[in-house]
Design an enzyme around this catalytic site. Structure first.
Site, PDB file in Angstrom:
ATOM      1  N   TRP A 191       0.569  -1.149  -0.498  1.00 25.96           N
ATOM      2  CA  TRP A 191       0.069   0.002  -0.172  1.00 25.96           C
ATOM      3  C   TRP A 191       0.993   1.075   0.489  1.00 25.96           C
ATOM      4  O   TRP A 191       2.130   0.900  -0.106  1.00 25.96           O
ATOM      5  CB  TRP A 191      -1.026  -0.149   0.995  1.00 25.96           C
ATOM      6  CG  TRP A 191      -2.221   0.763   0.863  1.00 25.96           C
ATOM      7  CD1 TRP A 191      -3.033   1.480   1.512  1.00 25.96           C
ATOM      8  CD2 TRP A 191      -3.033  -0.293   0.379  1.00 25.96           C
ATOM      9  NE1 TRP A 191      -4.021   1.953   0.300  1.00 25.96           N
ATOM     10  CE2 TRP A 191      -3.988   0.888   0.416  1.00 25.96           C
ATOM     11  CE3 TRP A 191      -3.874  -1.488  -0.464  1.00 25.96           C
ATOM     12  CZ2 TRP A 191      -5.801   0.232  -0.348  1.00 25.96           C
ATOM     13  CZ3 TRP A 191      -4.972  -1.776  -0.875  1.00 25.96           C
ATOM     14  CH2 TRP A 191      -6.238  -0.831  -0.586  1.00 25.96           C
ATOM     15  N   ASP A 192      -0.041   2.371   0.113  1.00 20.06           N
ATOM     16  CA  ASP A 192       1.537   3.769   0.188  1.00 20.06           C
ATOM     17  C   ASP A 192       2.322   3.772   1.029  1.00 20.06           C
ATOM     18  O   ASP A 192       2.854   4.410   1.503  1.00 20.06           O
ATOM     19  CB  ASP A 192       0.427   4.646  -0.790  1.00 20.06           C
ATOM     20  CG  ASP A 192      -0.645   4.951   0.481  1.00 20.06           C
ATOM     21  OD1 ASP A 192      -1.279   4.353   1.419  1.00 20.06           O
ATOM     22  OD2 ASP A 192      -1.489   6.732  -0.112  1.00 20.06           O
ATOM     23  N   TRP A 193       1.315   3.628   2.762  1.00 30.06           N
ATOM     24  CA  TRP A 193       2.465   3.398   3.896  1.00 30.06           C
ATOM     25  C   TRP A 193       2.665   1.718   3.723  1.00 30.06           C
ATOM     26  O   TRP A 193       3.154   1.727   4.981  1.00 30.06           O
ATOM     27  CB  TRP A 193       1.043   3.574   5.008  1.00 30.06           C
ATOM     28  CG  TRP A 193      -0.404   3.190   4.433  1.00 30.06           C
ATOM     29  CD1 TRP A 193      -1.283   3.893   4.526  1.00 30.06           C
ATOM     30  CD2 TRP A 193      -0.319   2.162   4.793  1.00 30.06           C
ATOM     31  NE1 TRP A 193      -2.114   3.076   4.202  1.00 30.06           N
ATOM     32  CE2 TRP A 193      -2.012   2.071   4.346  1.00 30.06           C
ATOM     33  CE3 TRP A 193       0.236   0.742   4.834  1.00 30.06           C
ATOM     34  CZ2 TRP A 193      -2.274   0.469   4.539  1.00 30.06           C
ATOM     35  CZ3 TRP A 193      -1.157  -0.226   5.226  1.00 30.06           C
ATOM     36  CH2 TRP A 193      -2.249  -0.470   5.271  1.00 30.06           C
ATOM     37  N   ASN A 460     -13.824   1.276   1.478  1.00 29.80           N
ATOM     38  CA  ASN A 460     -13.399   2.273   2.076  1.00 29.80           C
ATOM     39  C   ASN A 460     -13.163   3.053   0.338  1.00 29.80           C
ATOM     40  O   ASN A 460     -12.208   1.765  -0.334  1.00 29.80           O
ATOM     41  CB  ASN A 460     -12.266   1.934   2.296  1.00 29.80           C
ATOM     42  CG  ASN A 460     -11.078   2.753   2.148  1.00 29.80           C
ATOM     43  OD1 ASN A 460     -11.366   4.162   2.485  1.00 29.80           O
ATOM     44  ND2 ASN A 460     -10.188   3.063   0.954  1.00 29.80           N
ATOM     45  N   GLU A 461     -13.762   3.732   0.105  1.00 31.29           N
ATOM     46  CA  GLU A 461     -14.363   4.567  -1.121  1.00 31.29           C
ATOM     47  C   GLU A 461     -13.795   3.629  -2.781  1.00 31.29           C
ATOM     48  O   GLU A 461     -13.984   4.299  -3.769  1.00 31.29           O
ATOM     49  CB  GLU A 461     -12.105   5.035  -1.455  1.00 31.29           C
ATOM     50  CG  GLU A 461     -11.756   6.203  -0.291  1.00 31.29           C
ATOM     51  CD  GLU A 461     -10.436   6.111  -0.737  1.00 31.29           C
ATOM     52  OE1 GLU A 461      -9.351   6.495  -1.505  1.00 31.29           O
ATOM     53  OE2 GLU A 461     -10.429   7.334   0.363  1.00 31.29           O
ATOM     54  N   GLU A 558     -11.580  10.635   6.885  1.00 32.05           N
ATOM     55  CA  GLU A 558      -9.922  10.869   6.237  1.00 32.05           C
ATOM     56  C   GLU A 558      -9.679  11.895   6.454  1.00 32.05           C
ATOM     57  O   GLU A 558      -9.697  13.040   5.682  1.00 32.05           O
ATOM     58  CB  GLU A 558      -9.605  10.032   5.632  1.00 32.05           C
ATOM     59  CG  GLU A 558      -9.693   8.412   5.349  1.00 32.05           C
ATOM     60  CD  GLU A 558      -9.666   7.221   4.212  1.00 32.05           C
ATOM     61  OE1 GLU A 558      -8.041   8.359   3.504  1.00 32.05           O
ATOM     62  OE2 GLU A 558      -9.775   6.354   4.624  1.00 32.05           O
TER      63      GLU A 558
END
Ligand code: NAG
Ligand code: NAG
Ligand code: NAG
Ligand code: NAG
Ligand code: NAG
Ligand code: NAG
Ligand code: NAG
Ligand code: NAG
Ligand code: NAG
Length: 893
Positions: A191-193, A460-461, A558
């Site tokens: 993921w991006d993190w 989510n999203e 968020e």
């Protein structure tokens, strides 16, 4: 089926009961190709943990090991062991093996016979093994298939019809492809993190159960208000079916209340249904004065009451016992019309409660390590201590452990639970939907009964992704739209409502317009509309310290900014100090967010002058500045949302009712949006959170007309009277304010404007110098007292960017350290300074722990701060290792 309520103590006497044989413990692991043969393995566990423990791979969190271990999930891995079965164990009609969690694709063999298979890490698998086991020695094997290989195969099959994007994550993630094809932690492919560690393994308990009649599988409690004087505890009790007979038994309940224990009995007489499971629905009424109401953190005690449930077979030969904890509360999500749009706020016990909290990513990237109770407790305790009352369990991770939800119940932290779908389109083949149904049934039964669980969200999203064409799906919009409805509405929502007896709160996505999205066919034209539902907001281009750029949503679920973890944390994953440079190959490797490191530099430069890149402590300074920017930006954004709690602007935006910033925790040491890093160390943001989430805050912001608007915001349920607000103005070079005024606030409820100040004229008038320099010479310092006692954290407003301000520098020293408790873990640290110092930052370096405050503005010659050590230590050790820094510290310049 009928219910009898008896109010006497029932005495239980049993000879025998169902038997459980755990298969947790030592197993053996090898891969199909015999690259790795017969190494020791642990269950519950996973392949990365086992390979690390046997020294075949290094610490996966170190260096570039996410890349170096990419061969691991490309193999098929087999876990096996032997176990002994006794005659008495076999002497039952029903013998099952129960896997609480299999990650993800596996075939299970007992004595070389296939007994079942798995395809979803969120499902509890129960297989009948009566005919496969024998007295004495038995062998079990769980053959896992490479999740990467299966995801690719499923994608290839799907693509023959049409693709279900996204296919692969962005290249900077160093991730794996097609994770949306499989029911596995979506973030396990990167993921991006976070890194890509697609584990395989038996990640939760495994055991064999045997019984003749039945056992309790789940107890789902759901408290409603019966009338003014009574709570009603609605109970759904799920019993295992009996393959031979219909179940004839009794269920006994014992509720341990404040000053009375209530016992009741229910006769069960029903045949098993087609789902191979029996659900018994009943309820128990409890007089309200027998119990204390459960309150979210900050509003009162979060008392829980123990309910013991016993299933007994008809002849009393068998029993199955479960304990659950029940809290007495109601939760509603209110969406009622305003002049523009709908409200979106939570009522707990019929009272509107402002939600403050954060988003949780998986406790650990390896799911078995996500069960670590110490780690879970540290994170949730930090949330509680930082005045949080809601945490969103984000949809790209896992449904967390029972312990996680138990603690949330105990701490009064409400849970916004996503179903595990995030940032993708998903398949809707029959086998996929069947697997999702099993997942929803298991997880809702396991989680929904927790007092803390407030609502479930479908994904989510993905509503936004669909309508905003994130994955180039417009050409076939109708197909993807129909799939969306099939998955989240027809399957998940339908199942969820049925499982919760139509009482569960459900939103289809986050962000969403809530009921307005439903009205627009579950996909709104603009799911991020600030007049409806919740909003996710990120922007790395605009000045993050200017609150006028932030939206005014009903609920901010968020938002956030990145920062770097501390130097000490970095030094646990690299030995090379030059890796700490923001432009190093290593730092770029760890930064998964596209141009994230560049954005960090730009964000810093809005407000601060970084030291010269050639200065010796540049990398350390950069880390420190990144944490300041994150803390300050999230503080400014959060205070902005909190100010809007009780009014709307001229566009009808406002009545903001919740703030959940992104993100609570980390899964590796890397640039990320977290407030707490991978090692559990608090970044400056977490210290700021303790203050900007305080029940009552004083906050100032300068609007576009350069007027400083000072607000008091209270989340308390009753008004506060006679508060004295102090507005002080300091020059940068003196502890003595150039000006101070006091404002009496007779009554405070919700959010009130205390004063408006024409900033620049005012500063000129009171002696900060002439325009346009006045704003550079001074800053505002705000505090609030009632009868001489502070009722809010102090706050500050900088009228100009710090880089343009006339700071004069300071020398800050640690003047003394005193131990103040007998456990030698709490210390009083005294700081002294010769001038105003900002973002004063203490580091405990070699000693783990946290401070009572950190990153603060020092406007007095000395300040005492507590240090809470994680382990016993001495003041001598601390004195040696403690360091303090601040913005204009000479060591950076
Ligand atoms: C076999 O294991 C070694 C580590 O022992 C690893 O470096 C190598 O890549 C593995 N080979 C395959 C084909 O997975
Ligand atoms: C894993 O097992 C499957 C099914 O037997 C097989 O098709 C595949 O080639 C195997 N992959 C590896 C890497 O051994
Ligand atoms: C379970 O039922 C079987 C008959 O189906 C019986 O032989 C056995 O004794 C029972 N076990 C117990 C513990 O009651
Ligand atoms: C292809 O997709 C359509 C539309 O979702 C679906 O109705 C059909 O069953 C799919 N066909 C196959 C072979 O999966
Ligand atoms: C309720 O049960 C508990 C545990 O058995 C016992 O300690 C307690 O005395 C009981 N309370 C009353 C009021 O009977
Ligand atoms: C659990 O987490 C704590 C805190 O992060 C850590 O110190 C400990 O080693 C972990 N325990 C296990 C068994 O991994
Ligand atoms: C940074 O420091 C170096 C060496 O002291 C100096 O040559 C350079 O001009 C400085 N750069 C800036 C932007 O101040
Ligand atoms: C507030 O202060 C005023 C003036 O001193 C006093 O009359 C009033 O009773 C106070 N109110 C409360 C609630 O203490
Ligand atoms: C900056 O502050 C100093 C006092 O510390 C003052 O003498 C000086 O005039 C200020 N500079 C400007 C441009 O106002």
């Amino acid at each position: 089926m009928y219910v009898k309520l008896l109010c006497f103590l029932f005495i239980l006497r049993y000879s025998n009961s169902a038997r459980i044989l755990t298969l947790n413990g030592d197993w053996i692991l090898q891969d199909d190709k015999h690259n790795i043969t017969n190494i020791k393995a642990k269950v519950p566990g996973g392949v990365y943990s086992d390979l690390m423990n046997s020294g075949i791979i290094g610490d996966i969190f170190y260096g570039y090991n996410d890349i170096n271990t990419k061969w691991v999930p490309r193999l098929n891995w087999t876990y096996y062991r032997n176990f002994l079965i006794t005659d008495t164990f076999l002497n039952y009609d029903n013998i099952n093996i129960v896997f609480e969690g299999l990650d993800t694709f596996s075939y299970i063999f007992i004595n070389d016979k296939l007994v079942g298979s798995s395809d979803n890490m969120f499902v509890q698998y129960i297989f009948d093994i009566k005919k496969y086991i024998k007295t004495g020695r038995n062998k079990i094997e769980v053959r896992f298939l490479s999740p990467i290989e299966i995801a690719a195969k499923l994608s290839a099959i799907q693509t023959k019809n049409y693709t279900v994007p996204p296919t692969c994550p962005p290249t900077e993630y160093n991730g794996e492809c097609h994770v949306n094809m499989i029911r596995k932690m979506q973030a396990s492919f990167a993921w991006d993190w976070g890194p890509s560690f697609p584990s395989v393994g038996i990640w939760k308990n495994v055991y064999i159960e045997s019984y003749n009649e039945s056992i309790i599988r789940y107890i789902v409690s759901d408290v409603t208000e019966e009338d003014e004087d009574h709570w009603k505890v609605n109970l759904d009790i799920y019993l295992a079916n009996n393959i031979k007979n219909s179940v004839k038994g009794r269920i006994q309940f014992k509720f341990y209340l404040n000053f009375i224990n209530i016992t009741s009995i229910l006769d069960v007489d029903t045949k098993g249904d087609k789902n191979n499971e029996i659900v018994v629905k009943t309820n128990i009424e409890i007089r309200k004065n027998y119990v204390n109401t459960w309150w979210p953190n900050g509003y009162g005690p979060s008392d829980l009451y123990s309910l013991k449930v016993v299933y007994m077979s008809e002849d009393n030969s068998e029993k199955s016992i479960r304990h659950i904890l029940v809290g007495f509360r109601t939760i509603e999500l209110i969406q009622t019309p305003l002049d523009s749009g709908l409200t979106f706020y939570f009522k707990v016990n019929r009272i509107p409660i402002f939600m403050k909290g954060t988003n949780e990513i998986p406790i650990d990237i390896l799911p078995e390590r996500g069960q670590n109770k110490t780690k879970i407790k540290n994170l949730l305790k930090a949330a509680k201590d930082s005045h949080m009352n809601m945490i969103r369990v984000w949809g790209g991770g896992v449904y967390e452990s029972d312990y996680f939800y138990d603690l949330a119940d105990e701490y009064g932290i409400l849970i916004w639970q996503d179903f595990m779908f995030a940032c993708a389109m998903y398949p809707v083949t029959d086998s996929y939907l069947q697997s999702v149904i099993s997942e929803v049934r298991h997880q809702v039964r396991r989680i929904y009964g927790h007092t803390s669980v407030a609502l479930f969200s479908g994904n989510n999203e993905n509503e936004g992704a669909l309508i905003q064409n994130w994955y180039n799906t417009f050409a076939k919009y109708k197909t993807y739209y129909n799939d969306y409805i099939k998955l989240y509405v027809k399957t998940i929502k339908t199942e969820y409502l049925q499982l919760t007896n139509n009482r569960g709160i459900f939103i289809t996505s986050s962000p969403t317009n809530g009921e307005e999205s439903d009205k627009e066919g579950y996909v709104a034209k603009n799911p991020g509309d600030s007049l409806y539902g919740d909003v996710h907001f990120y922007n790395y281009v605009l000045d993050p310290f200017n609150s006028n750029y932030y939206p005014v949503p009903r609920f901010a679920s968020e938002y956030g900014y990145q920062s770097l973890p501390s130097k000490q944390s970095f030094l646990t994953v690299t030995k090379n100090v030059s890796d700490l440079n923001i432009n190093s190959i290593f730092m770029n490797h760890r930064q998964h967010h596209l141009i994230g490191n560049l954005e960090l530099q730009l964000l810093i430069k809005f407000y601060f002058q970084l030291p010269n890149e050639t200065s010796k402590n540049y990398d350390e300074a950069f880390i420190y500045y990144s944490q300041i920017v994150q803390a300050l930006a999230v503080k400014i954004e959060t205070e902005h949302y909190r100010r809007y709690k009780s009014f709307v602007n001229d566009k009808g935006e406002g009545y903001t009712s919740g703030v959940l910033y992104w993100q609570l925790n980390d899964v590796w040491v890397a640039p990320s949006w977290s407030g707490i890093d991978h090692l559990g160390k608090w970044k400056m943001l977490q210290y700021y959170t303790q203050e900007f989430f305080a029940p009552v805050i004083i906050t100032g912001h300068i609007n576009l007309q350069r007027t400083l608007e000072i607000y008091l915001v209270s989340d308390l349920l009753s008004p506060l009277f006679n508060l004295t607000v102090s507005v002080e103005v300091y020059r940068w070079n003196s502890f003595k304010p150039v000006y101070a005024e006091k404002i009496l606030i007779k009554e405070l409820e919700a959010s009130v404007l205390v004063e408006s100040i024409e900033t620049d004229d005012y500063l000129t008038r009171i002696g900060c110098g002439y325009l346009p320099k006045a704003k550079q010479n001074c800053f505002f310092y705000l505090s609030v007292e009632k009868n001489g006692v502070k009722v809010t954290p102090d706050n500050f407003v900088f009228p100009a960017a710090i880089k343009d301000s006339n700071l004069t520098g300071a020398e800050v020293k640690i003047s003394s350290v005193k131990n103040i408790d007998s456990d030698e873990s709490i210390f009083d640290v005294e700081l002294t300074s010769d001038n105003i110092a900002i973002f004063v930052w203490l580091e405990s370096n070699a000693v783990e722990g946290r401070f009572s405050e950190n990153g603060f503005i020092l406007n007095e010659p000395s300040r005492n701060v507590y240090f809470f050590a994680s382990q016993k230590t001495t003041k001598e050790v601390l004195m040696k290792t403690l360091t303090v820094t601040h913005l204009l510290d000479g060591k950076f310049f």
